[in-house]
Design an enzyme around this catalytic site. Structure first.
Site, PDB file in Angstrom:
ATOM      1  CB  SER A   1      -0.891   0.021   1.234  1.00 29.74           C
ATOM      2  OG  SER A   1      -0.108   0.337   2.377  1.00 29.74           O
ATOM      3  CE  LYS A   2      -0.814   6.871  -2.884  1.00 27.47           C
ATOM      4  NZ  LYS A   2      -2.255   7.018  -3.063  1.00 27.47           N
ATOM      5  NE  ARG A   3       2.375   2.586   7.630  1.00 28.34           N
ATOM      6  CZ  ARG A   3       2.865   3.755   8.021  1.00 28.34           C
ATOM      7  NH1 ARG A   3       2.259   4.866   7.640  1.00 28.34           N
ATOM      8  NH2 ARG A   3       3.950   3.831   8.747  1.00 28.34           N
TER       9      ARG A   3
END
Length: 472
Positions: free
Chosen positions: A238-240
């Site tokens: 994910s973006k993380r």
RNA sequence: GCUCCCUUCGUCUAGCGGUUAGGACGCUGCCCUCUCACGGCGGUAACAGGGGUUCGAAUCCCCUAGGGAGUACCA
């Protein structure tokens, strides 16, 4: 048979690490086999596709050097073709119109869920003969009712699906646009794709697509389903972790070959080798050697690989890549040493290009203040005379070279009975404003004579002031 | 729920019936050394669990557990 692979991203998002890995494997396999690589933009979802995302994909691929032999093709430009086949299948009885409403379908699924059955369309419109007048309709494919579909996957091995598990999927929406599984097989067939290499998440779609292909009268391509890439914490990317625009990596100072090198080792290996050039990847890669388990993204290793590639890259290559990072840092390359020399001096101590620029800032711009701790420890009265002597030697050097500089320092140090460490570090602090830099001869030569003399003078004055303050 | 896939150090992986289970990142000790790095030599740490098959299983089979994917008029 000539190998043709395709990368078929949907512009509903940017190009990120996961999609790049898929693109890389497709590209490598095509190059390895001397075949062709085609880029196809799957933009049939007009609500969520954006031109910005198309740019992100095209730019990202260009930066990475993943060049396509054909394309980009856009599915939105091929609607006539899909429609023609839909009509033909309707005529041939391979597909049918379904008038079920959303409410009707929701109800159907709710009931199935309650009874613990598999949620699937029950084919209630299959038999409808009258061209039911009312309302919107979609077109559904008549999936075979029984028998098995066998996928001989290049990485997964043999996977068998039962047609009884599959339902009649929608191939054309009520607005006439084609859906994913349908447009994919039409395109793969039309574009003569020999090997479909894609993410694991498509394995479940494969039997449906093979049935569709059979209805088209087309033999299926070879399939290879790649394991997924998970985030550092084992959760979905994910973006993380790394599902950010791949172009961010360029901005952060990564070399494309390092990113590709990192990615190629996720799910693939060649003995104990860790560092690969693009040429080596092409030569050694084979989709049959890809392993079957998902892997997690490890930013530290990417960083290490980036440094390895920075260390081995030709200076001219680095100097070109460095330019944009100078702009980012608000520095002008012409205000200091040649970028190639800079790269050679700093390559061993930079994990990224941005780091390199920030480490080398003092070569291009004067600093306001010397690191207080470094000054306190190294710019002391004892070193005053040696520093003055070095300053004079530097001023009178006929040639401003690393060798001449190094020799000067050594000789001055010897004449004062000092070792290199005692003199080198004070020079470093005065000339760079900090305690860390490349070897002192390299550093001084990169900073340049004019700046070096000015900064030595400044350091000398600082020590004098200090000595005076001490006396008072 | 149902279908499918996966499971070796924290992470990436080698292994494809007999190995002291190897390498890399990270962490760490030492060496090199004008700083920081690079580099070199060590250390740390793994076969998810249980059953089989076999003289012998990380390797083959089954079960369990855990993880993932799909189950859309998204792709």
């Amino acid at each position: 048979m000539t190998v043709r692979t395709r990368f078929a991203p949907s512009p509903t998002g940017v190009l990120h690490l996961g999609s790049v890995r898929t693109a890389l494997f497709c590209w490598l396999y095509a190059r390895h086999c001397g075949g062709q690589f085609v880029l196809r933009i799957e933009d049939t979802d007009r609500q969520r596709s954006t031109p910005e995302n198309v740019d992100a994909i095209v730019d990202g691929m260009a930066w990475l050097g993943l060049d396509a032999d054909e394309g980009p093709f856009f599915q939105t430009e091929r609607f006539d073709r899909y429609r023609a086949i839909t009509e033909q299948w309707l005529d041939e009885g391979k597909a049918y119109r379904c008038y079920c409403t959303k409410e009707e379908l929701d109800e159907l699924r709710a009931g199935q869920k309650e009874r613990g059955e598999k949620m699937r369309y029950d084919g209630r419109c299959r038999q409808r003969s009258e061209p039911c007048k009312a309302g919107d309709s979609v077109v559904r494919f008549k999936n075979p009712l029984d028998g098995d579909v066998v996928v001989d996957d290049l990485v997964r091995g043999r996977v068998v699906f039962s047609n009884a598990e599959l339902d009649d999927l929608v191939i054309a929406r009520s607005d006439g646009t084609p859906t994913y599984n349908f447009s994919v097989i039409v395109d793969d067939h039309d574009m003569k794709i020999s090997h479909v290499i894609r993410g694991d998440d498509h394995l479940n779609n494969t039997p449906r697509q093979m049935n569709l292909l059979a209805a088209l009268g087309a033999p299926p391509p070879a399939y290879a389903h790649l394991p997924m890439i998970l985030g550092a914490d084992g959760a979905k990317l994910s973006k993380r972790h790394g599902a950010v625009d791949i172009r961010d990596y360029r901005e952060q100072g990564y070399l494309p070959e390092a990113v590709l090198n990192y990615l190629v080792r996720l799910g693939w290996s060649h003995g104990d080798q860790e560092v690969f050039s693009i040429e080596e990847m092409i030569r050694l890669f084979d989709v049959a050697d890809v392993n079957q388990s998902a892997s997690s993204f490890n930013p530290e290793k990417l960083l290490w690989l980036n440094q390895q590639h920075i260390i081995s890259a030709p200076a001219t290559r680095l100097s070109e890549a460095l330019i944009t990072h100078f702009e980012q840092a608000g520095l002008a390359p012409q205000d200091g040493p040649d970028l190639k020399d800079l790269a050679d001096g700093f390559r061993e101590r930079a994990e990224t290009l941005t780091q390199m620029v920030s480490n080398a800032r003092y070569c291009y711009e004067d600093f306001d203040e010397i690191d207080p701790k470094g000054a306190k420890k190294n710019l002391r009265p004892v070193i005053l005379e040696p520093l003055k002597a070095v300053r004079e030697r530097f001023a009178s050097l006929s040639e401003w070279s690393k060798e001449a500089i190094g020799q000067s320092i050594e000789e001055v140090a010897a004449s004062f009975g000092l070792n290199m460490g005692k003199l080198g570090q004070p020079i470093r602090v005065a000339v760079t404003g900090g305690t860390v830099s490349p070897p002192i001869d390299v550093t001084v030569s990169l900073v340049g004579r004019e700046r070096t003399l000015e900064r030595l003078d400044k350091g000398i004055r600082l020590i004098e002031a200090r000595a005076q303050a001490h006396e008072n």
